[in-house]
Design a protein around this motif. Structure first.
Motif, mmCIF file in Angstrom:
data_model
loop_
_atom_site.group_PDB
_atom_site.id
_atom_site.type_symbol
_atom_site.label_atom_id
_atom_site.label_comp_id
_atom_site.label_asym_id
_atom_site.label_seq_id
_atom_site.Cartn_x
_atom_site.Cartn_y
_atom_site.Cartn_z
ATOM 1 N N UNK A 157 0.928 -1.145 0.086
ATOM 2 C CA UNK A 157 0.139 -0.096 -0.041
ATOM 3 C C UNK A 157 1.016 1.104 0.033
ATOM 4 N N UNK A 158 2.032 1.215 0.871
ATOM 5 C CA UNK A 158 2.899 2.349 0.835
ATOM 6 C C UNK A 158 3.759 2.541 -0.685
ATOM 7 N N UNK A 159 4.218 1.595 -1.233
ATOM 8 C CA UNK A 159 4.803 1.564 -2.426
ATOM 9 C C UNK A 159 4.090 1.894 -3.548
ATOM 10 N N UNK A 160 2.752 1.278 -3.793
ATOM 11 C CA UNK A 160 2.023 1.134 -5.063
ATOM 12 C C UNK A 160 0.533 1.936 -4.931
ATOM 13 N N UNK A 161 0.476 3.119 -4.160
ATOM 14 C CA UNK A 161 -0.769 3.795 -4.148
ATOM 15 C C UNK A 161 -1.375 3.775 -5.316
ATOM 16 N N UNK A 162 -0.504 4.150 -6.372
ATOM 17 C CA UNK A 162 -1.697 4.228 -7.882
ATOM 18 C C UNK A 162 -2.004 3.085 -8.440
ATOM 19 N N UNK A 163 -1.655 1.887 -7.791
ATOM 20 C CA UNK A 163 -2.006 0.609 -8.452
ATOM 21 C C UNK A 163 -2.977 -0.068 -7.655
ATOM 22 N N UNK A 164 -4.198 0.268 -7.369
ATOM 23 C CA UNK A 164 -5.097 -0.310 -6.278
ATOM 24 C C UNK A 164 -5.342 -1.726 -6.849
ATOM 25 N N UNK A 165 -5.576 -1.790 -7.993
ATOM 26 C CA UNK A 165 -5.976 -3.162 -8.412
ATOM 27 C C UNK A 165 -4.790 -4.422 -7.996
ATOM 28 N N UNK A 166 -3.738 -4.125 -8.310
ATOM 29 C CA UNK A 166 -2.533 -4.850 -7.915
ATOM 30 C C UNK A 166 -2.509 -5.130 -6.361
ATOM 31 N N UNK A 167 -2.589 -4.055 -5.586
ATOM 32 C CA UNK A 167 -2.706 -4.556 -4.240
ATOM 33 C C UNK A 167 -3.752 -4.967 -3.535
ATOM 34 N N UNK A 168 -5.017 -4.698 -4.289
ATOM 35 C CA UNK A 168 -6.116 -5.575 -3.597
ATOM 36 C C UNK A 168 -6.021 -6.997 -4.076
ATOM 37 N N UNK A 169 -5.481 -7.103 -5.215
ATOM 38 C CA UNK A 169 -5.158 -8.673 -5.671
ATOM 39 C C UNK A 169 -4.301 -9.344 -4.722
ATOM 40 N N UNK A 170 -3.111 -8.721 -4.235
ATOM 41 C CA UNK A 170 -2.282 -9.166 -3.286
ATOM 42 C C UNK A 170 -3.082 -9.629 -1.960
ATOM 43 N N UNK A 171 -3.864 -8.666 -1.600
ATOM 44 C CA UNK A 171 -4.613 -8.744 -0.475
ATOM 45 C C UNK A 171 -5.403 -10.012 -0.505
ATOM 46 N N UNK A 172 -6.110 -10.373 -1.718
ATOM 47 C CA UNK A 172 -7.018 -11.339 -1.712
ATOM 48 C C UNK A 172 -6.326 -12.841 -1.721
ATOM 49 N N UNK A 173 -4.969 -12.856 -2.489
ATOM 50 C CA UNK A 173 -4.175 -13.813 -1.905
ATOM 51 C C UNK A 173 -3.730 -14.030 -0.729
ATOM 52 N N UNK A 174 -3.381 -12.911 0.067
ATOM 53 C CA UNK A 174 -3.104 -13.064 1.248
ATOM 54 C C UNK A 174 -3.810 -13.714 2.585
ATOM 55 N N UNK A 175 -5.281 -13.305 1.859
ATOM 56 C CA UNK A 175 -6.295 -13.921 2.839
ATOM 57 C C UNK A 175 -6.501 -15.388 2.732
ATOM 58 N N UNK A 176 -5.940 -16.089 2.082
ATOM 59 C CA UNK A 176 -5.617 -17.536 2.340
ATOM 60 C C UNK A 176 -4.496 -17.903 3.030
ATOM 61 N N UNK A 177 -3.767 -16.864 3.423
ATOM 62 C CA UNK A 177 -2.720 -17.142 4.380
ATOM 63 C C UNK A 177 -3.059 -16.583 5.804
ATOM 64 N N UNK A 178 -4.064 -15.692 5.875
ATOM 65 C CA UNK A 178 -4.284 -15.130 6.958
ATOM 66 C C UNK A 178 -5.653 -14.863 7.260
ATOM 67 N N UNK A 179 -6.463 -15.161 8.043
ATOM 68 C CA UNK A 179 -7.772 -14.616 8.192
ATOM 69 C C UNK A 179 -8.060 -13.336 8.684
ATOM 70 N N UNK A 180 -7.066 -12.883 9.364
ATOM 71 C CA UNK A 180 -7.222 -11.422 9.895
ATOM 72 C C UNK A 180 -6.680 -10.418 9.078
#
Length: 265
Positions: A157-180
């Motif tokens: 989020x800090x490094x790529x504020x202008x690429x929300x699609x990529x950051x949210x896609x990363x968040x979706x992937x991380x959701x399968x590693x972390x519920x919280x």
């Protein structure tokens, strides 16, 4: 005769180098402490979670056979791979997880150094020096994955504020590693919407956050909730004494909470 002034860029590079050295020292301390802790015995929750390893891949996306201790599917798959590589050795498993954590921390630190991002370098150093980091990096549970997922999302989020699609896609992937991670994503993106993002960028972030939240809720209802049903049902009784309502109903026992500490009350 006065010496020539040092440019702002040179000062910035020097500061980045200093922060990188601090970060490197912190990671060395974490590595040493983790190796010292890798020989410790299992505790109950770890042993219960280990009973779920060795399953077919599809089973990790369904209700687990021993689901009193559950974890996100990608976290369990990583633990399963470590168990296979370690050939069942608990010490080796802990060392593999420690190495994985150190590799991710070091990779982020290297990128941060190249970006002269002193804040990220110091953040990694602070995280690495916390006692919980030592515990989580060698623990056969999901907490180490939650720490890494939160750090990765915050840095993205800090490094790529202008690429929300990529950051949210990363968040979706991380959701399968972390519920919280859903809570981290929600709070951080809303904070950025209030204080940082404006105009069309803010609208893109908002709609993507809504899409991510709906997707996470769907995963929760279809996957996460069934996988953690027994664990969630056991929480009220297992952690009753950690709830404030318990001491409201039993005020005479409050001193145990205050004197002995919440973790041992």
């Amino acid at each position: 005769m006065k010496s020539a002034p040092v440019s702002t860029r040179s000062m910035s590079l020097l500061s980045a180098r200093a922060c990188a050295l601090v970060c490197l020292a912190a990671l060395a301390v974490l590595a040493l402490a983790g190796l010292m802790q890798s020989g410790r015995s299992l505790w109950q929750d770890e042993a219960t979670l280990l009973a779920n390893l060795g399953l077919p891949i599809a089973q990790y996306f369904d209700v687990l056979p021993f689901y009193d201790q559950a974890a996100p599917p990608f976290a369990l798959l990583t633990l399963d791979a470590a168990h296979t590589i370690a050939q069942g050795s608990i010490t080796a498993m802990r060392q593999i997880l420690l190495g994985l954590n150190l590799a991710i921390f070091a990779s982020l630190a290297l990128i941060a150094y190249r970006k002269s991002d002193r804040a990220v370098l110091l953040t990694i150093a602070i995280v690495a020096l916390t006692p919980l980091a030592v515990r989580y990096t060698v623990e056969l549970k999901q907490y180490g994955f939650e720490t890494l997922a939160s750090l990765l999302f915050l840095v993205a989020l800090r490094w790529f504020p202008n690429r929300p699609g990529a950051v949210i896609l990363l968040a979706a992937l991380l959701s399968f590693f972390s519920y919280s991670i859903m809570l981290v994503v929600g709070v951080c993106v809303l904070d950025a919407l209030v204080f940082r993002f404006r105009g069309s960028l803010a609208r893109r972030w908002f709609f993507l956050l809504v899409a991510y939240t709906l997707g996470w809720l769907a995963c929760y209802l279809l996957l996460f909730q069934p996988a953690t049903a027994l664990q969630t049902a056991n929480y009220p009784s297992a952690y009753e004494r950690h709830a404030l309502s318990y001491y409201v109903d039993n005020p005479r026992l409050l001193w145990r909470f205050l004197v002995i500490g919440r973790g041992q009350a």
